[in-house]
Write a protein that holds these residues in place. Sequence first.
Motif, PDB file in Angstrom:
ATOM      1  N   GLU A  54       0.828  -1.209   0.000  1.00 39.69           N
ATOM      2  CA  GLU A  54       0.000   0.000   0.000  1.00 39.69           C
ATOM      3  C   GLU A  54       0.869   1.269   0.000  1.00 39.69           C
ATOM      4  O   GLU A  54       0.701   2.144  -0.848  1.00 39.69           O
ATOM      5  CB  GLU A  54      -0.888  -0.018   1.256  1.00 39.69           C
ATOM      6  CG  GLU A  54      -2.067   0.901   1.194  1.00 39.69           C
ATOM      7  CD  GLU A  54      -2.922   0.761   2.444  1.00 39.69           C
ATOM      8  OE1 GLU A  54      -4.085   1.138   2.378  1.00 39.69           O
ATOM      9  OE2 GLU A  54      -2.407   0.286   3.480  1.00 39.69           O
ATOM     10  N   ILE A  55       1.805   1.337   0.946  1.00 39.85           N
ATOM     11  CA  ILE A  55       2.601   2.573   1.024  1.00 39.85           C
ATOM     12  C   ILE A  55       3.675   2.626  -0.066  1.00 39.85           C
ATOM     13  O   ILE A  55       4.154   3.696  -0.401  1.00 39.85           O
ATOM     14  CB  ILE A  55       3.220   2.791   2.434  1.00 39.85           C
ATOM     15  CG1 ILE A  55       4.236   1.731   2.778  1.00 39.85           C
ATOM     16  CG2 ILE A  55       2.143   2.921   3.485  1.00 39.85           C
ATOM     17  CD1 ILE A  55       5.060   2.106   4.011  1.00 39.85           C
ATOM     18  N   SER A  56       4.009   1.460  -0.637  1.00 38.65           N
ATOM     19  CA  SER A  56       4.966   1.465  -1.750  1.00 38.65           C
ATOM     20  C   SER A  56       4.373   2.174  -2.962  1.00 38.65           C
ATOM     21  O   SER A  56       5.076   2.897  -3.673  1.00 38.65           O
ATOM     22  CB  SER A  56       5.337   0.028  -2.147  1.00 38.65           C
ATOM     23  OG  SER A  56       6.101  -0.555  -1.141  1.00 38.65           O
ATOM     24  N   VAL A  57       3.081   1.951  -3.195  1.00 32.08           N
ATOM     25  CA  VAL A  57       2.402   2.612  -4.322  1.00 32.08           C
ATOM     26  C   VAL A  57       2.432   4.130  -4.126  1.00 32.08           C
ATOM     27  O   VAL A  57       2.761   4.883  -5.057  1.00 32.08           O
ATOM     28  CB  VAL A  57       0.937   2.099  -4.436  1.00 32.08           C
ATOM     29  CG1 VAL A  57       0.167   2.921  -5.459  1.00 32.08           C
ATOM     30  CG2 VAL A  57       0.921   0.637  -4.823  1.00 32.08           C
ATOM     31  N   SER A  58       2.150   4.576  -2.905  1.00 30.50           N
ATOM     32  CA  SER A  58       2.173   6.024  -2.614  1.00 30.50           C
ATOM     33  C   SER A  58       3.572   6.585  -2.828  1.00 30.50           C
ATOM     34  O   SER A  58       3.751   7.625  -3.441  1.00 30.50           O
ATOM     35  CB  SER A  58       1.755   6.296  -1.164  1.00 30.50           C
ATOM     36  OG  SER A  58       0.602   5.602  -0.861  1.00 30.50           O
ATOM     37  N   ARG A  59       4.530   5.848  -2.292  1.00 27.16           N
ATOM     38  CA  ARG A  59       5.912   6.338  -2.376  1.00 27.16           C
ATOM     39  C   ARG A  59       6.350   6.441  -3.839  1.00 27.16           C
ATOM     40  O   ARG A  59       6.998   7.406  -4.241  1.00 27.16           O
ATOM     41  CB  ARG A  59       6.823   5.362  -1.612  1.00 27.16           C
ATOM     42  CG  ARG A  59       8.163   5.960  -1.285  1.00 27.16           C
ATOM     43  CD  ARG A  59       9.241   5.384  -2.134  1.00 27.16           C
ATOM     44  NE  ARG A  59      10.391   6.265  -2.241  1.00 27.16           N
ATOM     45  CZ  ARG A  59      11.615   5.844  -2.451  1.00 27.16           C
ATOM     46  NH1 ARG A  59      11.869   4.567  -2.536  1.00 27.16           N
ATOM     47  NH2 ARG A  59      12.594   6.698  -2.596  1.00 27.16           N
ATOM     48  N   LEU A  60       5.977   5.443  -4.623  1.00 28.56           N
ATOM     49  CA  LEU A  60       6.358   5.446  -6.038  1.00 28.56           C
ATOM     50  C   LEU A  60       5.694   6.612  -6.787  1.00 28.56           C
ATOM     51  O   LEU A  60       6.321   7.251  -7.638  1.00 28.56           O
ATOM     52  CB  LEU A  60       5.961   4.115  -6.688  1.00 28.56           C
ATOM     53  CG  LEU A  60       6.491   3.917  -8.093  1.00 28.56           C
ATOM     54  CD1 LEU A  60       8.024   3.866  -8.098  1.00 28.56           C
ATOM     55  CD2 LEU A  60       5.927   2.656  -8.721  1.00 28.56           C
TER      56      LEU A  60
END
Lengths: 192, 235
Positions: free
Chosen positions: B48-54
């Motif tokens: 979930e937070i990887s998508v935001s970070r990307l």
Amino acid sequence: MFADLTDEKLLALAVDSEPEAFGEIVRRWERKIFALCFGMLGREDEARDAAQEAFVAAYRNIANFRGEAKVSSWLHRIAVNQCLTTKRRAKTRSEEFLDEERHEEDRVFVAAAAYSPSNQTEQAERNVIVRQAVGSLPVDLRQVVVMKEFEDMTFQEISDTLEIPLSTVKSRLYTALKQLRSKLERLPMEIG
Amino acid sequence: MRNGKDMNSCLFGEELVAYIYDELPTSDRAAFEEHLLDCSGCTAKFAEISVSRLGVFEWHRDEFVPLATPTFVIPYQGRNVAAEPKISWIDALRGLVASPMRLAAAGGAMAIIAVAFGFAFLSFSKSARDIQARVPVAVEGSRVDLAAPTVAKVESESQPVAINIAKTTKHEYRSVERSQRVHPVVAKFAVPSRKMSIPTTSATNVPRLGNYVEPEDTSLRLADLMADIDTKEFE
């Protein structure tokens, strides 16, 4: 001439006798402060103006720097305040919405020449959504995201600059990314 | 879930961001990766937070990285006044009289100020005297003429009887004959005798409003005149 001196010594020198010493501080921090303003405001022109005003404000109030905090913390605080002022000013302008739409259209058109035709529009749309999502975060969360991604600062540096505990930096960033995820629902999951 | 445990029991939020940004210590890194493989909850949070970070990373890469850093211009002459060293008032005063010309100017200014103050003081004291002279004698408390009271003093024996009765004890009051009893409330309004006293010049005989007795009107009345005329007519 000033390259070997620390920020604090440069500032002291600028207060005492050498105003040009402040120019060295500007040169050291201009990219990061510009990045911070860009991340906070999401627009190049506004970021440029906000960074310029932040540096001028810092120079005019150079005597108010008491040396209790680091120069970087002081500059960041001034820049964030300037960004918030710029945001407030922009909000009061009635034509803001129309300008923003025109600006986004221009950006899409300019970006189109740089990337392959198949994914150019998709990427530009994603960027618009991310920019809006970051812009809607609370200031303390947005600040941490921008410092991490745009200024490429470590957690420890952010902690020192904002004068908050290291664990608070991490938890703020985690909360910010979680909130961003819920705001980015419109993004296709195949991103990356 | 992590091996049947609730997802919230992991509490790996801070470690997740530290891992994503490659700031997790090497010693913790292996343990975290092992946990991530084992815990579906943490894996979901990580994704979930990887998508935001990307998303933020790509926005930064596409829109900010190509931008050149603007040139910032600092107006070195426009520094805050607060930056200037503060001068104490004594030093400022010394600065005023530093040269003979300044000393002469300061002396002249002081003389003008002194003359102005003197003139103002004299004008004020003169006008104060004028005002005092215009005040009528009647309003001056120190000039009340005690020798000529306008209201006669009531003699001491004309005081209400109730005063004496009220001063008596309860037992004494009962011993008084019923016919002699006077109710205190009634006695309070007892009319004093109209016996007039001779005006004195003593300071204790200052006229009091409560002791005022209206003098009898002995002037000729119209009704008496008419009665007199009528009587004379039919005589």
